[in-house]
Scaffold this motif. Structure first.
Motif, PDB file in Angstrom:
ATOM      1  N   GLN A  68       1.015  -1.381   0.050  1.00  0.00           N
ATOM      2  CA  GLN A  68      -0.058   0.082   0.046  1.00  0.00           C
ATOM      3  C   GLN A  68       1.179   1.223  -0.301  1.00  0.00           C
ATOM      4  O   GLN A  68       0.397   2.213  -0.818  1.00  0.00           O
ATOM      5  N   SER A  69       1.947   0.901   0.684  1.00  0.00           N
ATOM      6  CA  SER A  69       2.749   2.368   0.173  1.00  0.00           C
ATOM      7  C   SER A  69       4.353   2.400  -0.122  1.00  0.00           C
ATOM      8  O   SER A  69       4.567   1.456  -0.690  1.00  0.00           O
ATOM      9  N   VAL A 674       2.915   4.298 -10.442  1.00  0.00           N
ATOM     10  CA  VAL A 674       2.261   2.857  -9.388  1.00  0.00           C
ATOM     11  C   VAL A 674       1.023   2.968  -8.629  1.00  0.00           C
ATOM     12  O   VAL A 674       0.707   1.776  -9.475  1.00  0.00           O
ATOM     13  N   PRO A 675       0.053   3.767  -8.446  1.00  0.00           N
ATOM     14  CA  PRO A 675      -0.668   3.991  -8.574  1.00  0.00           C
ATOM     15  C   PRO A 675      -2.028   3.493  -9.899  1.00  0.00           C
ATOM     16  O   PRO A 675      -2.788   2.407  -9.393  1.00  0.00           O
ATOM     17  N   ARG A 676      -1.214   3.405 -10.946  1.00  0.00           N
ATOM     18  CA  ARG A 676      -2.014   3.385 -12.640  1.00  0.00           C
ATOM     19  C   ARG A 676      -1.670   1.877 -12.627  1.00  0.00           C
ATOM     20  O   ARG A 676      -2.318   1.741 -13.402  1.00  0.00           O
ATOM     21  N   LEU A 677      -0.651   1.398 -11.787  1.00  0.00           N
ATOM     22  CA  LEU A 677      -0.249   0.420 -12.210  1.00  0.00           C
ATOM     23  C   LEU A 677      -1.615  -0.437 -11.606  1.00  0.00           C
ATOM     24  O   LEU A 677      -1.939  -1.994 -12.608  1.00  0.00           O
ATOM     25  N   ARG A 678      -1.812  -0.232 -10.578  1.00  0.00           N
ATOM     26  CA  ARG A 678      -2.717  -1.756 -10.058  1.00  0.00           C
ATOM     27  C   ARG A 678      -4.027  -1.268 -10.830  1.00  0.00           C
ATOM     28  O   ARG A 678      -4.629  -2.271 -11.151  1.00  0.00           O
ATOM     29  N   GLU A 679      -4.860  -0.012 -11.180  1.00  0.00           N
ATOM     30  CA  GLU A 679      -5.360   0.275 -12.343  1.00  0.00           C
ATOM     31  C   GLU A 679      -4.950  -0.907 -13.813  1.00  0.00           C
ATOM     32  O   GLU A 679      -6.621  -1.409 -13.615  1.00  0.00           O
ATOM     33  N   LEU A 680      -4.477  -0.370 -13.978  1.00  0.00           N
ATOM     34  CA  LEU A 680      -4.072  -0.888 -15.313  1.00  0.00           C
ATOM     35  C   LEU A 680      -4.348  -2.845 -14.818  1.00  0.00           C
ATOM     36  O   LEU A 680      -4.216  -3.468 -15.861  1.00  0.00           O
ATOM     37  N   GLY A 681      -3.620  -3.203 -13.126  1.00  0.00           N
ATOM     38  CA  GLY A 681      -3.373  -4.746 -13.949  1.00  0.00           C
ATOM     39  C   GLY A 681      -5.166  -4.955 -13.793  1.00  0.00           C
ATOM     40  O   GLY A 681      -5.766  -6.933 -13.906  1.00  0.00           O
ATOM     41  N   GLU A 682      -5.759  -4.572 -12.451  1.00  0.00           N
ATOM     42  CA  GLU A 682      -7.528  -4.824 -12.806  1.00  0.00           C
ATOM     43  C   GLU A 682      -8.200  -5.082 -14.337  1.00  0.00           C
ATOM     44  O   GLU A 682      -9.198  -5.740 -14.479  1.00  0.00           O
TER      45      GLU A 682
END
Lengths: 1193, 192
Positions: A68-69, A674-682
Motif C-alpha cells: 500500500q505504500s 505506481v497507482p496506475r499500475l494497480r488500475e491497469l492490473g485490474e
C-alpha cells in the motif's frame, strides 16, 4: 465538493509522518501538509541519529500490507495510498467541531508545475540570484529557483519569489515549460489606484507599461467604486490613505462587499505630516491597523519608487493569481509543526557576540555542524572549517545555548541537545579516523533515556570524548583561526584551550509561524511559546479534536516525538470513531488476477516519447529497435506523454489488444505510475508485480554533466581526430540511448524471471487485543483500543488494578494522580469492550501478528483461551529496593516515594524538621543499574517544593550527579533552586559518605564549588532509589520477545519503532519498556494502542511481493539464516525439523540469501537466475568505449 | 581550601543565623544560582580574588557569613557588570557584591571596616569636589588609615602616576555640584 479526510496532519516532519502513517494504516484518509516545500522537517538535514549512528527512518514504514505504500528510503519521500501530501501549504483556519472540522488551507504557489518539472536543473543554472541555502543551514548558497532538498522523490524545483530578480531566464530555459509566471494573465489583471495624488496616477501607468497591467487611476473612492460597480474585473486595489480617513474606510468596506476576494493594499505616506504634529504617526498607525483588520492585505509606504514598486506589484500579482485556498473536511487535526533551532544571531539578547557566533567561522551551531559532517553538505562530509577550509581536529561542544536560560525566555530544557552533542562528538571521531579530539562542556549531561547513559559512558571511556562540567563564557579568536575558550574546571582552576571549532548545541524554539498557527487552529500556547498540553493528557491541545504530535507540545528527541505522534494519532483516530460512528467496514474488493504461471512470457514494452528532453537527447528509433529484439517482447508501443490521462488510455488500449502477461513501461517519474499500475492490473487481470516502470528520463539528460560511462574516453578519442573536439560527435546521444536501452533490457530481464505464482495466503485477523498488566500504561492502552470499538482482555497479576502509579500522591505539575487513577480504574472496569481478568497470569501463547492464541490462568484455577490479533505488554516496574545508607535500618532514612506519601499523609511534619538531605542517583546509573530512572529528579523536586512550601526556612541539601529535568520540568528545578534548596554535585568516584550518630545521619561530602569537604547533620536522609522493571523474563519467553540486560523489554528500534517489538503484533509500553514518568507512560500506552489498532482494523494481513522462501530439499538446517534476519522472521520449527519464514515479518531484505551456504533460501523476485539475467542484460547492451567513435562517426 | 582541612560543618544553627541577619536579602539575590561558574569565568578581577565569585554565592547560601566576610573577593569587585550581563539565571550579581560591601562596612570586623574606608573616602571626595581629585583623596585616605607606613608603600605608584600627569591637584570648578544628589540619596536611604 469539498474533499473529505479522516484527519489533517499539519507538519510533515518526522512526527507528522509518523502520525499520518499510524492513521493511514488503519484505513483513514489523511491530508499531510507542510509549510515548507519539502518533506521530512529538520530530519532531512540530519544524516546520523544516536544510538545507532545511522538513519533508519525507513523502519517506520508499514511492515504488513507493504504494497500500500512505497518501500524505499523514507528520507526521500513517502507514498501511501491513504495519504495525500500538500507541501508549501499552511493551515489558515479551522471551523466546526470534532468529527466535522472544516479546515482552510492556503497553498502558496511554487510557480513550477510538478507534473511537468523533470528536475533537469537548467533553470538553476541560469538563475542569477543567490540566497543562503536552508538545507545547508546557511553554509552554502542556492539560487532563487532551487531544489529544497537535493535527495527528495519526487523532487521538483521551486521558485523562491522573495529572492527572485524577475529576469525570467529560468522561464526561458525550462525545456518542459513547467515554470509559470502567469505572463498571459497580466493583461487581464486590472488594478485600480485610488489616490488624490495626480503625480502618482500619472506615473503608475507609465511604470507598468512593460508589465502589461491595465491600470485605472481614480481620484476619489466614489470613482473607484463606480468602476467596480460597472463590472470591472479588478484583481487589486491600491488605496491611498491621503484620502480622508472616512472615505478610505468606506471605499475599502464597499469594495470588499462588491468583490469579497479583492486584494486591497494601503499606501501610507511616511514623510508628509497629514495630521497634527503631536500624534501624526500614532494616529495613522492605528488607522492602518484598523483597515488591515477590516480586510486590507498590507500597507506600503509612500512615496513609491519605480525600482521598488514594480517588482513588488509584479510579485504580488503572481502570488494573487497563483496561490490557492483549499477547503477540506476533516474529523480530527494533528498539529506536528515541530520546532525551530535557536539562532544566537536572531536575538539581540542571544549572546551572538559573546559566543562569537557569526563573527568567527569556527563557531558553528549544531545544525551547521551536522551539515558539515553530512556527505550531502557543503564540504561533502569532510570536517573542514567554513572560511579557511582547515581540517577540524580539536572540536568543542558548548551545551545549553538558548536552553535553560531564563534571560532568553527559555526556562526549559530542549531535551535533545546533550545526546546530539555526544553523537556529533563520536561522528567527528569516526570521520577523522579517531584523530579528532572532542570535548563537551556541559551543565548537566541529560542522558535520561534507558540506554543513553551507556552511550555516554562508551563515548567517554572507549572513544575518549572529554566531558567537562563547566560553562565557558569567555570565547575569543585564537591562534591559527581557532577559537580560544576560557573556563573554570571542576576543581576551580581557570583554564584556557584553543579549539579548531566550537559547536553551539542550540536548543529548541517554537516554530516561527506559531502565533499564526495557534490563531488558525484555535489553540493555546504555553509561556514558552510551545503548544499548551496538560500533563495527564499530553497528546491533547486546548481544543477538543486537535492533537499535538512530535516536538510541538514539548521539545523532544526523535523517540519522544514518535511516541507523542503515535499518541496523537490514537487520540485523533478515537475522536474520528467517536464522532463518526463505526467506519465503513466494507473492505475494498480484492482485485482478481489471472494465473499466468503456465504461460510463456509475453512482454509489452511501452515507451513514452514526447518529452522534449527525450526527443533531443535520445535516438528513439534505435531504442525501439533494441527493445523489439529482446526475448519475450511481443510488442513495443510508443505512447505520447504517458504521464497524462490520454497517454495512459492509449497504453491501456494497446495492452488490451495484445494481452501481455508482463508489462514494461519506459517513462519518467516511476512513482507517478505506481497507482496506475494497480488500475491497469485490474483491467488486464494481471498482477501489478508483473509490471515495471523504468525511469528513462533521468538518463536522457544525465549525459549533460558528462557523468555517463565512457564519455571521457570518447571525448579523448574525438579530440585527437582532425577537426574534432569536444562535442564534435554525437556520441552523447548514442551513449544515452545505449544507457537507456540497458536500463530497459535489465528491467525486461527482471520481469521475465519474475515468479508469477500467487502469494502465500493472507492471515485472517482476530479482532481482539490482549493487554498484559493493569497499571497506568496497561489500562490506558486498553482504553485506547476499546474506545475504537475493539474488544480487549486486560490481564492483571494483582487483585486490583492500578500498579505502581497508585503510590503517587502528587505530580510536579500539581495534578491529582490519586483521583486520576481512581477514574481510570473505574472507566476500565465499566467499559463494555474491556474484560478484566485480575489475579491472573498468562501461561501459554502461540501464533503471530493477527492471530495469537493465549491461555490465561486465573487465581481460582480457571483457564481462559483467548484469540487475539495484537498483544500489548505493560508489565510495569517497581521502586528499587535499597538497603545501603541505613535505609530500612534507621527511621530517619526514607526513599523519595516514602517521603511523598508521608508528606501527603501528614506523618512527616515539615515545620518540625531542622534539615533534610537528599542523595540522587543512589544506585541508579551505577554498575548494577546503569540507566537513569527518570522519575527520581522529578520526585525529589516535588518533595523539595512541598517541604519548602510548608517550611520555607528548612535547609535542604541535594547531592546529585546530573539533574535530569528535561522539557518543561526544568521550570521546577529553577523553582527549587529559588526556594533555597542547595544542590551539590558529586561524582561516582567520590560519593557522599553517611554515618549515624545518635540515630541521626551525618553526611560528609566534597563540595566541588568550594573545593572542600562539608558535613551535614540533617533530620531526614532521603534516597532516590530508582526504578527497576518487574521480572518479565517469563512473559518475554512466552511471547518470544527480548529483554535488555537490565530486564526491560527490548523494543525493535529505540528511535523509529519505540513501542514495537521485533516480533510483529506485540507491543510494549510503560515502566516495563524503560523508566518513564507518568506523562511518558501515558504517551507510550496510547502510541502502543494505536499500533495495535492498526493490526486489528485489518480483516486480514498479507505479506509483500518480495519475501524469502526456502527450498527445503537444499536446506541443511545449519541455522545461519536465523540470527542474520534483522526482523526475526526466521525460526527453526523443531516439530517439523525445518526452517520456517514468517511471511508477515519478512521484509525481503535478502540477508538470509547472502548467509545461506546452500542457496536454499531464495527471495521472491530476486532469484539467482533472474539477477544473473539482469546483469547479463546490463553488460550486453553496453558497447565498449573504444568501439564508440566508429558507431558515432 | 583543600581536602586536608576539617569538613565545614553545615549545622542547622549556621543556617538559622542566616535567616535573621541582613544576609537574607543578599541570599535572595543569588538563590536560584545553579553554580555554572559563568560569573567566575567572566570576572576580569577573578585572578586576584581569594574566593571565586561562585564560591561566594555557595558560601552565602550555606549561611557561612564569616567565611565570606573574611575574603577580599567582594572588595575587589570593580562593578563592571559583566557577570550580571552574562548570568544565565539573570541574577543581579554586581548588586549582590555591592550589598556585601555595605554589609561588611556596617557589620564587619575591624579589617573590613578599614577596607571600607577606601570607598568612604572616595565618595566623600567626590561629594566635595564634584569629581575625584586624586591628590586630595590620597591624603584623606592615608590619614583615615592611621598608618604612617602606607604612604611609603604607595610612593612608587604615586611617582609613576605623577610622571604621567595622572595626579591632579585639582581646581574647584565642580566643587559641591553633586551635593544635592548625595543629599537626595541619603534622604531616600533614610526612608523606610
Amino acid at each position: 465538493m469539498k474533499k473529505e479526510y479522516g484527519a489533517l496532519v499539519v507538519g510533515a516532519g518526522i512526527g507528522g509522518i509518523r502520525a499520518a502513517l499510524d492513521l493511514a494504516e488503519t484505513g483513514l484518509k489523511v491530508a499531510l501538509i507542510d509549510a515548507r516545500p519539502s518533506l521530512g522537517g529538520i530530519l532531512a538535514q540530519l544524516d546520523h541519529q544516536f544510538p545507532t549512528d545511522h538513519c533508519g527512518m525507513c523502519k517506520m514504514l508499514p511492515l504488513t500490507q507493504r504494497d500500500q505504500s512505497s518501500q524505499y528510503c523514507l528520507r526521500k519521500g513517502i507514498f501511501h495510498k491513504n495519504i495525500d501530501i500538500l507541501l508549501h501549504t499552511e493551515l489558515s483556519g479551522l471551523e466546526g467541531d470534532p468529527g466535522k472540522f472544516t479546515a482552510t488551507l492556503r497553498r502558496r504557489s511554487t510557480f513550477v508545475d510538478p507534473t511537468r518539472c523533470v528536475s533537469c536543473g537548467l533553470c538553476a543554472e541560469v538563475c542569477p540570484a543567490r540566497a543562503p541555502s536552508e538545507f545547508n543551514a546557511g553554509l552554502s548558497q542556492r539560487t532563487a529557483v532551487y531544489l529544497p532538498v537535493p535527495h527528495n522523490i519526487p523532487n521538483h524545483y521551486v521558485v523562491d519569489l522573495d529572492n527572485c530578480q524577475r529576469c525570467w531566464r529560468c522561464f526561458e530555459a525550462c525545456p518542459t515549460k513547467a515554470i509559470d509566471f502567469k505572463f498571459e494573465q497580466r493583461k487581464d489583471f486590472n488594478i485600480i489606484v485610488v489616490t488624490p495624488d495626480q503625480q502618482l496616477s500619472q506615473d503608475l501607468p507609465l511604470w507598468f507599461t512593460n508589465e502589461n497591467f491595465p491600470l485605472h487611476p481614480a481620484a476619489t473612492g466614489e470613482e473607484a467604486l463606480g468602476l467596480l460597480a460597472g463590472g470591472l474585473d479588478c484583481g487589486l486595489m491600491l488605496l491611498d490613505l491621503d484620502l480622508p480617513q472616512a472615505e478610505a474606510e468606506r471605499t475599502l468596506r464597499r469594495a470588499l462587499e462588491l468583490r469579497p476576494n479583492l486584494a486591497i493594499v494601503l499606501l501610507v505616506s511616511k514623510n508628509k505630516d497629514r495630521d497634527k504634529v503631536g500624534d501624526k504617526d500614532g494616529g495613522k498607525d492605528e488607522a492602518v491597523a484598523a483597515l488591515i483588520k477590516q480586510g486590507a492585505r498590507e500597507a506600503l509606504p509612500k512615496p513609491l519608487k519605480q525600482a521598488q514598486a514594480v517588482p513588488w506589484l509584479d510579485k504580488l500579482f503572481m502570488r494573487l493569481v497563483s496561490d490557492e485556498t483549499l477547503s477540506i473536511e476533516v474529523g480530527a487535526v494533528i498539529l506536528a509543526a515541530g520546532f525551530e533551532c535557536f539562532n544566537p544571531a536572531d536575538n539581540p539578547a542571544g549572546s551572538a557576540d559573546l559566543l562569537l557566533y557569526g563573527g568567527h567561522p569556527g563557531v558553528l551551531t549544531s545544525l551547521e555542524f551536522e551539515r558539515l559532517a553530512s556527505p550531502t553538505g557543503p564540504s561533502q562530509g569532510l570536517l573542514t572549517r567554513p572560511g579557511d577550509g582547515r581540517p577540524l581536529r580539536r572540536i568543542a561542544w558548548l551545551q545549553c545555548v538558548g536552553s535553560r536560560d531564563v534571560k532568553l525566555k527559555a526556562d526549559f530544557c530542549s531535551s535533545f541537545c546533550c545526546m546530539i552533542s555526544i553523537k556529533q562528538a563520536l561522528l567527528a571521531k569516526r570521520r577523522t579516523g579517531g584523530q579528532a579530539e572532542a570535548t563537551i562542556f556541559y551543565m548537566d549531561m541529560r542522558t535520561n533515556g534507558r540506554d543513553y547513559q551507556r552511550y555516554r559512558d562508551d563515548a567517554e571511556n572507549q572513544a575518549g570524548v572529554r566531558f567537562i562540567p563547566a560553562r565557558p563564557h569567555t570565547i575569543l579568536p585564537g591562534p591559527d583561526g581557532g577559537v580560544l575558550v576560557q573556563y573554570f574546571d571542576y576543581a576551580g582552576e581557570l583554564r584556557e584551550e584553543t579549539f579548531d571549532a566550537l559547536v553551539l548545541a542550540v536548543g529548541a524554539r517554537p516554530p516561527k509561524s506559531m502565533e499564526r498557527l495557534a490563531l488558525a487552529a484555535g489553540i493555546e500556547v504555553n509561556e514558552s511559546g510551545f503548544c499548551a498540553t496538560r500533563y495527564l493528557a499530553p497528546n491533547r491541545t486546548s481544543r477538543l479534536g486537535v492533537f499535538a504530535a512530535g516536538a510541538f507540545g514539548e521539545p523532544a528527541d526523535i523517540r519522544g516525538s514518535l511516541i507523542q505522534a503515535g499518541a496523537a494519532a490514537m487520540g485523533a483516530s478515537r475522536m474520528i470513531r467517536v464522532y463518526h460512528g463505526p467506519r465503513d467496514e466494507t473492505p475494498e474488493a480484492e482485485p482478481k488476477y489471472a494465473d499466468v504461471s503456465r504461460q510463456a512470457p509475453r512482454v509489452l514494452v511501452a515507451l513514452c516519447t514526447s518529452c522534449p528532453t527525450l526527443e533531443r537527447n535520445v535516438n528513439s528509433a534505435l531504442l525501439r529497435q533494441r527493445m523489439e529484439v529482446l526475448p519475450g517482447v511481443v510488442t513495443v508501443v510508443d505512447v505520447p506523454r504517458a504521464c497524462t490521462r490520454e497517454g495512459w488510455d492509449i497504453l491501456r488500449h494497446e495492452a488490451e489488444a495484445s494481452a501481455p502477461n508482463r508489462v514494461l513501461i519506459g517513462a519518467c517519474l516511476p512513482y507517478v505510475h505506481v497507482p496506475r499500475l494497480r488500475e491497469l492490473g485490474e483491467v488486464l487481470e494481471l498482477n501489478p508485480a508483473l509490471m515495471d516502470v523504468v525511469d528513462i528520463h533521468t538518463a536522457s539528460f544525465a549525459g549533460r554533466d558528462t557523468s555517463f560511462a565512457g564519455h571521457a574516453a570518447c571525448l579523448a578519442s574525438c579530440s585527437t581526430k582532425p577537426g574534432g573536439g569536444p562535442g564534435a560527435c554525437d556520441c552523447g546521444e548514442t551513449a544515452r540511448t545505449n544507457e537507456m536501452g540497458s536500463l530497459l533490457a535489465m528491467a525486461a530481464a527482471k520481469l521475465l524471471g519474475a515468479d508469477p505464482s500467487s502469494l502465500p495466503q493472507a492471515t485472517p485477523v482476530s479482532p481482539q487485543a490482549l493487554v498484559v498488566g493493569g497499571g497506568l500504561a496497561g489500562m490506558t492502552a486498553a482504553m485506547g483500543i476499546a474506545d475504537q470499538g475493539f474488544k480487549v482482555v486486560l490481564v492483571e497479576e494483582a487483585e486490583h488494578l492500578g500498579g505502581l502509579a497508585l503510590n503517587l500522591r502528587t505530580t510536579l505539575e500539581g495534578n491529582d494522580p490519586v483521583r486520576f487513577m481512581e477514574d481510570l480504574v473505574e472507566q476500565v472496569e465499566k467499559n463494555p469492550n474491556i474484560r478484566v481478568l485480575k489475579d491472573s497470569r498468562v501461561v501459554l501463547s502461540r501464533g503471530k501478528a493477527g492471530r495469537f492464541v493465549t491461555v490465561v490462568a486465573t487465581g481460582e484455577g480457571v483457564a481462559h483461551t483467548l484469540h487475539h490479533g495484537a498483544t500489548i505488554l505493560a508489565t510495569g516496574g517497581r521502586e528499587a529496593k535499597v538497603y545501603e545508607y541505613g535505609n530500612r535500618v534507621h527511621k530517619c532514612v526514607l526513599t523519595q516515594l516514602e517521603l511523598e506519601q508521608r508528606l501527603a499523609a501528614g506523618t512527616v511534619d515539615a515545620s518540625s524538621l531542622s534539615g533534610v538531605a537528599m542523595i540522587q542517583c543512589w544506585r541508579s546509573r551505577g554498575e548494577s543499574r546503569n540507566y537513569c530512572s527518570r522519575v527520581c529528579c522529578q520526585g525529589a523536586l516535588k518533595n523539595i517544593l512541598m517541604l519548602k512550601k510548608r517550611n520555607p526556612g528548612l535547609p535542604v541539601y541535594v547531592f546529585y550527579r546530573d539533574i535530569m529535568t528535561t522539557g518543561f520540568s526544568e521550570r521546577f528545578y529553577t523553582e527549587a533552586r529559588r526556594s533555597g534548596a542547595i544542590f551539590i554535585r558529586y561524582t561516582p568516584d567520590d560519593r557522599p559518605r553517611v554515618e549515624f550518630e545518635d540515630d541521626k545521619p551525618v553526611i560528609t561530602a566534597l563540595d566541588p564549588v568550594l573545593g572542600g569537604q562539608i558535613e551535614i547533620r540533617p533530620d531526614l536522609l532521603v534516597l532516590s532509589s530508582g526504578v527497576e522493571p518487574n521480572d518479565a523474563s517469563e512473559i518475554a519467553d512466552l511471547f518470544g520477545v527480548g529483554l535488555t540486560e537490565d530486564g526491560f523489554f527490548q523494543e525493535a528500534e529505540s528511535k523509529w519503532r519505540p513501542v514495537d517489538f521485533l516480533k510483529h503484533g506485540v507491543f510494549a509500553c510503560g515502566l516495563g519498556l524503560g523508566p518513564a514518568t507518568m506523562r511518558e507512560s501515558l504517551l507510550q500506552a496510547k502510541a502502543a494502542a494505536q499500533r495495535a489498532v492498526r493490526i486489528l482494523s485489518e480483516k486480514q494481513l498479507s505479506c509483500g511481493n518480495v519475501v524469502a522462501e526456502i527450498r527445503q530439499t537444499l536446506c541443511s538446517r545449519c541455522g545461519r539464516c536465523i540470527p542474520v534476519c534483522p526482523y526475526g522472521a526466521r525460526s527453526l520449527d523443531l516439530d517439523k525439523d525445518r526452517i520456517v519464514v514468517d511471511e508477515l515479518l519478512c521484509q525481503g531484505c535478502g540477508s538470509c540469501m547472502a548467509a545461506c551456504p546452500n542457496s536454499a533460501t531464495v527471495l521472491r523476485g530476486f532469484h539467482d537466475e533472474q539477477v544473473m539475467a539482469v546483469i547479463d542484460a546490463a553488460l550486453a547492451g553496453q558497447p565498449r568505449a573504444e568501439a564508440r567513435p566508429q558507431t558515432a562517426g | 581550601m583543600n581536602k586536608t582541612k576539617p569538613p565545614i560543618s553545615l549545622t542547622p544553627a549556621a543556617h538559622q543565623r542566616t535567616l535573621d541577619g541582613g544576609l537574607v536579602a543578599i541570599q535572595d539575590l543569588v538563590r536560584s544560582c545553579m553554580q555554572c561558574g559563568t560569573c567566575t569565568a567572566s570576572c576580569p578581577n577573578a585572578f586576584a580574588m581569594d574566593l571565586a565569585p561562585r564560591q561566594v554565592w555557595r558560601l552565602l547560601l550555606y549561611g557561612l557569613t564569616q567565611e565570606v566576610l573574611q575574603s577580599r573577593t567582594f572588595w575587589l569587585c570593580s562593578a563592571c557588570y559583566t557577570c550580571t550581563l552574562r548570568c544565565p539565571r539573570g541574577l543581579p550579581l554586581t548588586a549582590a557584591m555591592a550589598a556585601l560591601k555595605r554589609l561588611a562596612a556596617a557589620e564587619g570586623d575591624a579589617v573590613n571596616r578599614k577596607k571600607a574606608l577606601f570607598y568612604q573616602e572616595f565618595m566623600r571626595n567626590v561629594e566635595q569636589n564634584g569629581r575625584i581629585q586624586e591628590m586630595g583623596f590620597m591624603c584623606s585616605y592615608f590619614l583615615a588609615m592611621h598608618n604612617p607606613m602606607l604612604p611609603l608603600e604607595y610612593t612608587p605608584l604615586g611617582l609613576k602616576l605623577l610622571g604621567k600627569g595622572k595626579l591632579h591637584l585639582g581646581g574647584g570648578a565642580q566643587r559641591g555640584r553633586l551635593g544635592p544628589l548625595f543629599a537626595k540619596v541619603r534622604s531616600m536611604e533614610e526612608r523606610p
